[in-house]
Design a protein around this motif. Structure first.
Motif, PDB file in Angstrom:
ATOM      1  N   CYS A 137       0.824  -1.204   0.000  1.00 28.44           N
ATOM      2  CA  CYS A 137       0.000   0.000   0.000  1.00 28.44           C
ATOM      3  C   CYS A 137       0.859   1.255   0.000  1.00 28.44           C
ATOM      4  O   CYS A 137       2.041   1.217   0.299  1.00 28.44           O
ATOM      5  N   ASN A 138       0.211   2.360  -0.325  1.00 28.83           N
ATOM      6  CA  ASN A 138       0.780   3.678  -0.091  1.00 28.83           C
ATOM      7  C   ASN A 138       0.367   4.071   1.316  1.00 28.83           C
ATOM      8  O   ASN A 138      -0.700   3.681   1.801  1.00 28.83           O
ATOM      9  N   PHE A 139       1.224   4.835   1.984  1.00 29.16           N
ATOM     10  CA  PHE A 139       0.895   5.252   3.338  1.00 29.16           C
ATOM     11  C   PHE A 139       1.241   6.712   3.553  1.00 29.16           C
ATOM     12  O   PHE A 139       2.090   7.279   2.873  1.00 29.16           O
ATOM     13  N   GLY A 140       0.549   7.317   4.504  1.00 26.72           N
ATOM     14  CA  GLY A 140       0.871   8.653   4.972  1.00 26.72           C
ATOM     15  C   GLY A 140       1.644   8.517   6.267  1.00 26.72           C
ATOM     16  O   GLY A 140       1.543   7.499   6.965  1.00 26.72           O
ATOM     17  N   GLN A 141       2.429   9.536   6.607  1.00 29.97           N
ATOM     18  CA  GLN A 141       3.237   9.456   7.815  1.00 29.97           C
ATOM     19  C   GLN A 141       3.398  10.825   8.442  1.00 29.97           C
ATOM     20  O   GLN A 141       3.549  11.833   7.753  1.00 29.97           O
TER      21      GLN A 141
END
Length: 191
Positions: free
Chosen positions: A36-40
């Motif tokens: 997945c793509n993730f935010g951080q």
């Protein structure tokens, strides 16, 4: 822009580039987990003692960049010695506690870390160690993490590109130190 707080412990000057609140996005991909793509969001802070306090929260992003659910959270403490050796104690939400050791590169803001010790609770998944690389590149913070389990050899599993989060307080503080002879139009800056 790297700001060095006046109350920062002198030993932490070489890693002052980490200080602040950071936000960005990245990619998560490891066998047995959802790709997945993730935010951080990451925070490196200090209280005057000889360590940086670290907090990181990541969440899965959908195709439109919206938060779907939490992915991983971790917190810890970062130290550096006079020989540019970095040590990190980190706790993760999945029941893993790690001790990392590494080096701050010569003449550049880059830190290479390798796990030295791993402790896991009964609830945590299989994990035997990892590597991380953090770098300050053109005012951005970038990192890549590698991990291994008994079944999977060491391989990259997460990486992110983050920007410094600017608060209204930051802008106000910066405005107070602008020179009095600033040009009236922005064009003068480019001449």
């Amino acid at each position: 822009m790297i700001e060095i707080p006046s109350d920062l412990h002198k030993d932490l000057l070489p890693i002052a580039f980490l200080l602040g609140n950071w936000a960005g996005a990245g990619v998560h991909d490891f066998p047995g987990s959802e790709k997945c793509n993730f935010g951080q969001e990451v925070t490196f802070s200090h209280d005057g003692r000889d360590f940086l306090e670290y907090h990181s929260h990541t969440w899965v992003l959908d195709a439109d960049g919206n938060k779907v659910r939490p992915l991983e959270s971790e917190s810890g403490f970062w130290r550096i010695d006079a020989h540019r050796k970095v040590e990190v104690v980190m706790t993760r939400d999945d029941g893993v506690v790690e001790i990392w050791y590494g080096d701050l590169a010569a003449k550049q803001p880059q830190i290479d870390l390798v796990t030295d010790a791993v402790a896991r609770t009964a609830a945590s998944g299989p994990y035997t160690g990892g590597k991380r690389l953090y770098g300050y590149v053109k005012s951005d913070l970038m990192w890549v993490g590698e991990k291994q389990t008994p079944e999977v050899e060491l391989r990259p599993y997460m990486s992110a590109h983050m920007k410094k989060v600017v608060t209204p307080e930051d802008v106000e503080r910066w405005a107070k130190v602008l020179p009095d002879d600033m040009p009236d139009d922005g064009i003068a800056f480019f001449k």
